[in-house]
Design a protein around this motif. Sequence first.
Motif, PDB file in Angstrom:
ATOM      1  N   PRO A  18       1.611   6.408  -1.610  1.00 24.73           N
ATOM      2  CA  PRO A  18       0.393   5.588  -1.664  1.00 24.73           C
ATOM      3  C   PRO A  18      -0.640   6.103  -2.652  1.00 24.73           C
ATOM      4  O   PRO A  18      -1.270   5.321  -3.367  1.00 24.73           O
ATOM      5  CB  PRO A  18      -0.157   5.675  -0.246  1.00 24.73           C
ATOM      6  CG  PRO A  18       0.955   6.116   0.612  1.00 24.73           C
ATOM      7  CD  PRO A  18       1.961   6.796  -0.241  1.00 24.73           C
ATOM      8  N   LYS A  19      -0.813   7.436  -2.700  1.00 23.73           N
ATOM      9  CA  LYS A  19      -1.916   7.959  -3.512  1.00 23.73           C
ATOM     10  C   LYS A  19      -1.672   7.758  -5.004  1.00 23.73           C
ATOM     11  O   LYS A  19      -2.601   7.782  -5.788  1.00 23.73           O
ATOM     12  CB  LYS A  19      -2.146   9.437  -3.204  1.00 23.73           C
ATOM     13  CG  LYS A  19      -0.959  10.319  -3.497  1.00 23.73           C
ATOM     14  CD  LYS A  19      -1.346  11.773  -3.328  1.00 23.73           C
ATOM     15  CE  LYS A  19      -0.122  12.651  -3.549  1.00 23.73           C
ATOM     16  NZ  LYS A  19      -0.451  14.036  -3.733  1.00 23.73           N
ATOM     17  N   ILE A  42      -4.310   2.168  -5.704  1.00 25.56           N
ATOM     18  CA  ILE A  42      -4.790   1.058  -4.890  1.00 25.56           C
ATOM     19  C   ILE A  42      -5.901   1.597  -3.994  1.00 25.56           C
ATOM     20  O   ILE A  42      -6.035   2.805  -3.833  1.00 25.56           O
ATOM     21  CB  ILE A  42      -3.670   0.531  -3.973  1.00 25.56           C
ATOM     22  CG1 ILE A  42      -2.993   1.729  -3.292  1.00 25.56           C
ATOM     23  CG2 ILE A  42      -2.665  -0.283  -4.750  1.00 25.56           C
ATOM     24  CD1 ILE A  42      -2.280   1.387  -2.058  1.00 25.56           C
ATOM     25  N   ALA A  87       0.820  -1.211   0.000  1.00 20.69           N
ATOM     26  CA  ALA A  87       0.000   0.000   0.000  1.00 20.69           C
ATOM     27  C   ALA A  87       0.854   1.262   0.000  1.00 20.69           C
ATOM     28  O   ALA A  87       0.376   2.328  -0.373  1.00 20.69           O
ATOM     29  CB  ALA A  87      -0.913   0.006   1.223  1.00 20.69           C
ATOM     30  N   ARG A 121     -13.269   4.207  -6.475  1.00 20.47           N
ATOM     31  CA  ARG A 121     -12.017   4.698  -7.060  1.00 20.47           C
ATOM     32  C   ARG A 121     -11.570   3.884  -8.258  1.00 20.47           C
ATOM     33  O   ARG A 121     -10.606   4.242  -8.909  1.00 20.47           O
ATOM     34  CB  ARG A 121     -10.923   4.681  -5.997  1.00 20.47           C
ATOM     35  CG  ARG A 121     -11.301   5.506  -4.793  1.00 20.47           C
ATOM     36  CD  ARG A 121     -10.162   5.586  -3.836  1.00 20.47           C
ATOM     37  NE  ARG A 121      -8.945   5.940  -4.517  1.00 20.47           N
ATOM     38  CZ  ARG A 121      -7.743   5.725  -4.033  1.00 20.47           C
ATOM     39  NH1 ARG A 121      -7.619   5.130  -2.879  1.00 20.47           N
ATOM     40  NH2 ARG A 121      -6.685   6.088  -4.705  1.00 20.47           N
ATOM     41  N   MET A 144      -7.663   0.606  -0.051  1.00 15.74           N
ATOM     42  CA  MET A 144      -7.434  -0.283   1.085  1.00 15.74           C
ATOM     43  C   MET A 144      -8.622  -0.227   2.041  1.00 15.74           C
ATOM     44  O   MET A 144      -9.184   0.825   2.294  1.00 15.74           O
ATOM     45  CB  MET A 144      -6.156   0.144   1.806  1.00 15.74           C
ATOM     46  CG  MET A 144      -5.774  -0.755   2.950  1.00 15.74           C
ATOM     47  SD  MET A 144      -3.989  -0.663   3.222  1.00 15.74           S
ATOM     48  CE  MET A 144      -3.837  -1.436   4.801  1.00 15.74           C
TER      49      MET A 144
END
Lengths: 299, 347
Positions: free
Chosen positions: B72-73, B77, B50, B150, B79
């Motif tokens: 991460p952004k 992904i 992640a 998303r 989560m």
Amino acid sequence: MTDAAAAPQSNTATAAPEMLSWDSKSRRVVMLYVPLACFLLILLFPFYWMTVTAFKPNAELYDYATHNPFWITSPTLDHIRHLLFNTSYPHWLWTTMLVSIAATFLSLLSSTLAAYAIQRLRFRGSQYVGLAIYLAYLVPPSILFIPLATMVVRLGLFDTPFALILTYPTFLVPFCTWLLIGYFKSIPYELEECALIDGASRLQILRQITLPLAIPGLISAGIFSFTLSWNEFIYALAFIQSSENKTVPVAILTELVTGDVYQWGALMAGSLLGSLPVAIFYSFFVDYYVSSLTGAVKE
Amino acid sequence: MATVSVRQAKKVFGSTKILHGVDVEIADGEFVVLVGPSGCGKSTLLRMIAGLENISGGEIAIGGRVVNNVPPKDRDIAMVFQNYALYPHMTVRENMAFSMKLAKAPADVMEEEVKRAAKILGLDALLDRYPRQLSGGQRQRVAMGRAIVRHPQVFLFDEPLSNLDAKLRVQMRSEIKELQQRLATTTIYVTHDQIEAMTMADQIVVMNGGRIEQAGAPLALYDRPANLFVAGFIGSPAMNLLPGRVADGGFRTDGGALLPLPPGANAQAATYGIRPEHLMLADDGVEGTIVLVEPTGSETQVTLRIGETQIIGAFRERVQGRPGDLLRVAPDLSLVHLFGPDGNRLP
């Protein structure tokens, strides 16, 4: 041996129901309401005394032999009139308000950023920075005001409200930072991680996730700061000279005591009016205030 | 949708090694479950994928792109966290739209996406509620809705069902699996519950002590566990693992029981493994004393003592015995697992 062990057991068994009934009513009165009433009486008596004195004519005020000290027979507004129209009291009140609000705002802003950085960014040495900020809080104002006075004069701020607005954060920032570090700690870190994955930047996380959830903490830090600034005495005494720039706590003491004559009526009226804004401010936010000291963020 | 490759991934916290070089290959659209006891490094691996933990060594690629240094952004992904991590001060609608709001999506697109996800998850009526007004299962669905809107390349789930009660857990388990099949999004799912792993996964990765013990399809792991750890971890009730040696024309356990061996068994065998459900009631079987009988309705679990060795059997038949009675059982010889002295499966 077995008899001795059994005997008290049977005693407690029979006594238990009685104790329970006592527990529910009388016990509550003795253990809860009576102590609370005493507590309330002791806490509120100064306010009562202040109020009674503020509305008492001088004749009653200085003659306890013929008048009951705890009661007013002919209330008067003379002291309040004197305070509002013959002194600069409204101006003192305004200065105090301005200084308190500005100092609170400045302190909250910097403490929020400091507390967030120390608690969440965990940069190298963040623990020591946190500790250093706390240690700064332990330096008593009575020592600090001397070097601060030099700085205030050199910066040309002497006898202006800025002298106070810029020096009050020296004790407000450490206090608020520590309060907010504790509060930020109670906000689940996963919320921020989730926002990070959602695409938020650090500042967006602070503004849109952490701060809205920290509102109770911010409010209690704000109340503390406001009250501390409002009541502050030593810096206000040292850094302000002219009568009209004084804050209420200093002004009533320096302006309403003429020579060795204490104008008790006006003094108490000034204290009463001066304590009202703080009391009103508190009453609005008392729920937040309590929750920030006792509870955490609930999802 | 994308493949995920983990190559020799290592994680070190200070002087503690959490992951000792882990390799996982995840195909496009695959549902992979990382399973293992707590502290085995499965959550750490997920958080590394992640981008919430940095990678101490090796590399991780999503859709062929190495993401070691990608925040991460930008990894594309989504989560779902164990305690859902719903923003408490936002409504369900705002929670689901948050990522799109940050991406400055037009209002009508946001509304449409939220509506679509809400419809899939049955949240239509709850869009204006706050998380605190929802039940555990509904919160779980909102957390998934937040991921769905998303259209990520990879879904990551970190023990998403462990805060739910048993019944709801079974229901959400099927819902997640069904959803994954419908969306066909590559999914990595962490759990410590081997039943979740068995029922949901296309591929199970069994982890222990920062290493991968075995990876493969659920039934492959069940049928041919590679070592004692996997043998004991996969399957419920757990496999009987009886230490001993080959002797006296069979397998003599340390407790003194003599169990039959399949023909051509390896003489190096040091542990005899037989799943409770692969023991049968047989008049010519090994005799044991009943210690405990636990009927579950569909089957009966019986704990037997043979010599000093205790083994558990699970029978479709209703066993009428009481503790102290004698019972004869025989292992299905084609389903006996033998492990060598090093704990690995013998061919």
